[in-house]
Design a protein around this motif. Structure first.
Motif, PDB file in Angstrom:
ATOM      1  N   GLN A 185      -5.884  -9.237  29.230  1.00 27.07           N
ATOM      2  CA  GLN A 185      -4.803 -10.123  29.679  1.00 27.07           C
ATOM      3  C   GLN A 185      -4.708 -10.426  31.133  1.00 27.07           C
ATOM      4  O   GLN A 185      -4.736  -9.332  31.828  1.00 27.07           O
ATOM      5  CB  GLN A 185      -3.256  -9.497  29.103  1.00 27.07           C
ATOM      6  N   ASN A 186      -4.622 -11.384  31.828  1.00 31.46           N
ATOM      7  CA  ASN A 186      -4.446 -11.737  33.179  1.00 31.46           C
ATOM      8  C   ASN A 186      -3.236 -12.270  33.385  1.00 31.46           C
ATOM      9  O   ASN A 186      -2.931 -13.554  32.959  1.00 31.46           O
ATOM     10  CB  ASN A 186      -5.716 -12.484  33.669  1.00 31.46           C
ATOM     11  N   HIS A 187      -2.238 -11.853  34.100  1.00 32.16           N
ATOM     12  CA  HIS A 187      -0.981 -12.242  34.464  1.00 32.16           C
ATOM     13  C   HIS A 187      -0.868 -12.792  35.960  1.00 32.16           C
ATOM     14  O   HIS A 187      -1.643 -11.970  36.737  1.00 32.16           O
ATOM     15  CB  HIS A 187       0.008 -11.293  34.289  1.00 32.16           C
ATOM     16  N   VAL A 188      -0.365 -14.010  36.086  1.00 34.80           N
ATOM     17  CA  VAL A 188      -0.398 -14.250  37.613  1.00 34.80           C
ATOM     18  C   VAL A 188       0.630 -13.425  38.306  1.00 34.80           C
ATOM     19  O   VAL A 188       1.592 -12.982  37.999  1.00 34.80           O
ATOM     20  CB  VAL A 188       0.460 -15.759  37.337  1.00 34.80           C
ATOM     21  N   ALA A 189      -0.398 -13.002  39.400  1.00 41.06           N
ATOM     22  CA  ALA A 189       0.172 -12.106  40.396  1.00 41.06           C
ATOM     23  C   ALA A 189       0.997 -12.810  41.479  1.00 41.06           C
ATOM     24  O   ALA A 189       0.827 -13.908  41.874  1.00 41.06           O
ATOM     25  CB  ALA A 189      -0.545 -11.279  41.175  1.00 41.06           C
ATOM     26  N   PRO A 190       2.438 -12.583  41.560  1.00 39.13           N
ATOM     27  CA  PRO A 190       3.258 -13.322  42.638  1.00 39.13           C
ATOM     28  C   PRO A 190       2.620 -13.170  44.094  1.00 39.13           C
ATOM     29  O   PRO A 190       2.043 -12.058  44.321  1.00 39.13           O
ATOM     30  CB  PRO A 190       4.582 -12.635  42.714  1.00 39.13           C
ATOM     31  N   ASP A 191       2.550 -14.241  44.583  1.00 37.68           N
ATOM     32  CA  ASP A 191       1.764 -14.528  46.196  1.00 37.68           C
ATOM     33  C   ASP A 191       2.367 -15.428  46.799  1.00 37.68           C
ATOM     34  O   ASP A 191       2.424 -16.784  46.609  1.00 37.68           O
ATOM     35  CB  ASP A 191       0.339 -14.634  46.029  1.00 37.68           C
ATOM     36  N   ALA A 192       3.286 -15.036  47.870  1.00 36.32           N
ATOM     37  CA  ALA A 192       4.109 -16.069  48.567  1.00 36.32           C
ATOM     38  C   ALA A 192       3.169 -17.012  49.739  1.00 36.32           C
ATOM     39  O   ALA A 192       3.673 -17.848  50.158  1.00 36.32           O
ATOM     40  CB  ALA A 192       5.112 -15.218  49.676  1.00 36.32           C
ATOM     41  N   THR A 193       1.984 -16.496  49.839  1.00 38.22           N
ATOM     42  CA  THR A 193       0.984 -17.273  50.682  1.00 38.22           C
ATOM     43  C   THR A 193       0.286 -18.360  49.804  1.00 38.22           C
ATOM     44  O   THR A 193      -0.739 -19.159  50.445  1.00 38.22           O
ATOM     45  CB  THR A 193      -0.129 -16.366  51.313  1.00 38.22           C
ATOM     46  N   ARG A 194       0.423 -18.364  48.383  1.00 40.86           N
ATOM     47  CA  ARG A 194      -0.194 -19.370  47.524  1.00 40.86           C
ATOM     48  C   ARG A 194       0.503 -20.013  46.650  1.00 40.86           C
ATOM     49  O   ARG A 194       1.379 -19.487  46.162  1.00 40.86           O
ATOM     50  CB  ARG A 194      -1.409 -18.616  46.919  1.00 40.86           C
ATOM     51  N   PRO A 195       0.417 -21.267  46.211  1.00 41.21           N
ATOM     52  CA  PRO A 195       1.247 -21.963  45.223  1.00 41.21           C
ATOM     53  C   PRO A 195       0.904 -21.243  43.771  1.00 41.21           C
ATOM     54  O   PRO A 195      -0.311 -20.964  43.693  1.00 41.21           O
ATOM     55  CB  PRO A 195       0.829 -23.541  45.266  1.00 41.21           C
ATOM     56  N   HIS A 196       1.967 -21.322  43.022  1.00 39.92           N
ATOM     57  CA  HIS A 196       1.712 -20.875  41.545  1.00 39.92           C
ATOM     58  C   HIS A 196       0.865 -21.687  41.030  1.00 39.92           C
ATOM     59  O   HIS A 196       0.960 -23.031  41.124  1.00 39.92           O
ATOM     60  CB  HIS A 196       3.403 -20.658  41.012  1.00 39.92           C
ATOM     61  N   PRO A 197      -0.025 -21.365  40.143  1.00 40.62           N
ATOM     62  CA  PRO A 197      -1.055 -22.221  39.472  1.00 40.62           C
ATOM     63  C   PRO A 197      -0.424 -23.075  38.565  1.00 40.62           C
ATOM     64  O   PRO A 197      -0.975 -23.914  38.088  1.00 40.62           O
ATOM     65  CB  PRO A 197      -1.880 -21.378  39.056  1.00 40.62           C
ATOM     66  N   GLY A 198       0.672 -22.682  38.017  1.00 42.41           N
ATOM     67  CA  GLY A 198       1.467 -23.450  36.965  1.00 42.41           C
ATOM     68  C   GLY A 198       1.567 -22.789  35.577  1.00 42.41           C
ATOM     69  O   GLY A 198       2.545 -22.512  34.864  1.00 42.41           O
ATOM     70  N   TRP A 199       0.281 -22.090  35.172  1.00 42.75           N
ATOM     71  CA  TRP A 199       0.175 -21.343  33.900  1.00 42.75           C
ATOM     72  C   TRP A 199       0.807 -19.905  34.266  1.00 42.75           C
ATOM     73  O   TRP A 199       0.752 -19.430  35.453  1.00 42.75           O
ATOM     74  CB  TRP A 199      -1.154 -21.274  33.346  1.00 42.75           C
ATOM     75  N   ASP A 200       1.017 -18.968  33.110  1.00 44.24           N
ATOM     76  CA  ASP A 200       1.574 -17.786  33.371  1.00 44.24           C
ATOM     77  C   ASP A 200       0.600 -16.746  32.871  1.00 44.24           C
ATOM     78  O   ASP A 200       0.872 -15.643  33.542  1.00 44.24           O
ATOM     79  CB  ASP A 200       2.780 -17.613  32.511  1.00 44.24           C
ATOM     80  N   ALA A 201      -0.412 -16.868  32.061  1.00 35.40           N
ATOM     81  CA  ALA A 201      -1.345 -15.838  31.835  1.00 35.40           C
ATOM     82  C   ALA A 201      -2.528 -16.574  31.277  1.00 35.40           C
ATOM     83  O   ALA A 201      -2.736 -17.632  30.735  1.00 35.40           O
ATOM     84  CB  ALA A 201      -0.811 -14.801  31.050  1.00 35.40           C
ATOM     85  N   VAL A 202      -3.788 -15.713  31.401  1.00 28.40           N
ATOM     86  CA  VAL A 202      -4.810 -16.219  30.551  1.00 28.40           C
ATOM     87  C   VAL A 202      -5.361 -14.900  29.910  1.00 28.40           C
ATOM     88  O   VAL A 202      -5.303 -13.880  30.369  1.00 28.40           O
ATOM     89  CB  VAL A 202      -5.894 -16.324  31.839  1.00 28.40           C
ATOM     90  N   VAL A 203      -5.715 -15.241  28.472  1.00 31.52           N
ATOM     91  CA  VAL A 203      -5.692 -13.992  27.660  1.00 31.52           C
ATOM     92  C   VAL A 203      -7.378 -14.426  26.979  1.00 31.52           C
ATOM     93  O   VAL A 203      -7.882 -15.310  27.000  1.00 31.52           O
ATOM     94  CB  VAL A 203      -4.848 -14.236  26.605  1.00 31.52           C
TER      95      VAL A 203
END
Length: 106
Positions: free
Chosen positions: A42-60
């Motif tokens: 499971q790959n969960h999006v890591a919060p990063d204030a320097t990059r925009p959120h990719p939109g998706w929440d996880a890649v399994v």
């Protein structure tokens, strides 16, 4: 080795932490019970204030020995339950998946 990658978007009514809790807990247990499963990531999006959120929440990424093993797993009761469970917390209208062949280069 063969893998299917599931790019998951959470349902709008499911808070981020609840989404992660369900995916890491009850859904992971279901996925890990799939017959023939060799690896499960499971790959969960890591919060990063320097990059925009990719939109998706996880890649399994569930991994299999081959295509027939993967297809057979989805046809089992465990595979059907795991797939149906996604409706509880995943926006299936936006989520996508693909079968991929892993090529380790380094």
């Amino acid at each position: 080795m063969l893998s299917s990658w599931w790019c998951l978007y959470r349902r709008p009514d499911v808070p981020v932490e609840r989404f992660r809790e369900i995916l890491r807990g009850e859904h992971a247990a279901m996925a890990e019970s799939l017959p023939g499963l060799r690896k499960y990531v499971q790959n969960h999006v890591a919060p990063d204030a320097t990059r925009p959120h990719p939109g998706w929440d996880a890649v399994v990424e569930p991994y299999w020995d081959d295509w027939p093993s993967m297809e057979a797993a989805w046809q089992t009761l465990e595979g059907q339950r795991s797939t149906a469970h996604l409706e509880d917390f995943v926006d299936l209208s936006r989520s996508t998946w693909s079968v991929v062949y892993e090529e380790i280069r380094r």
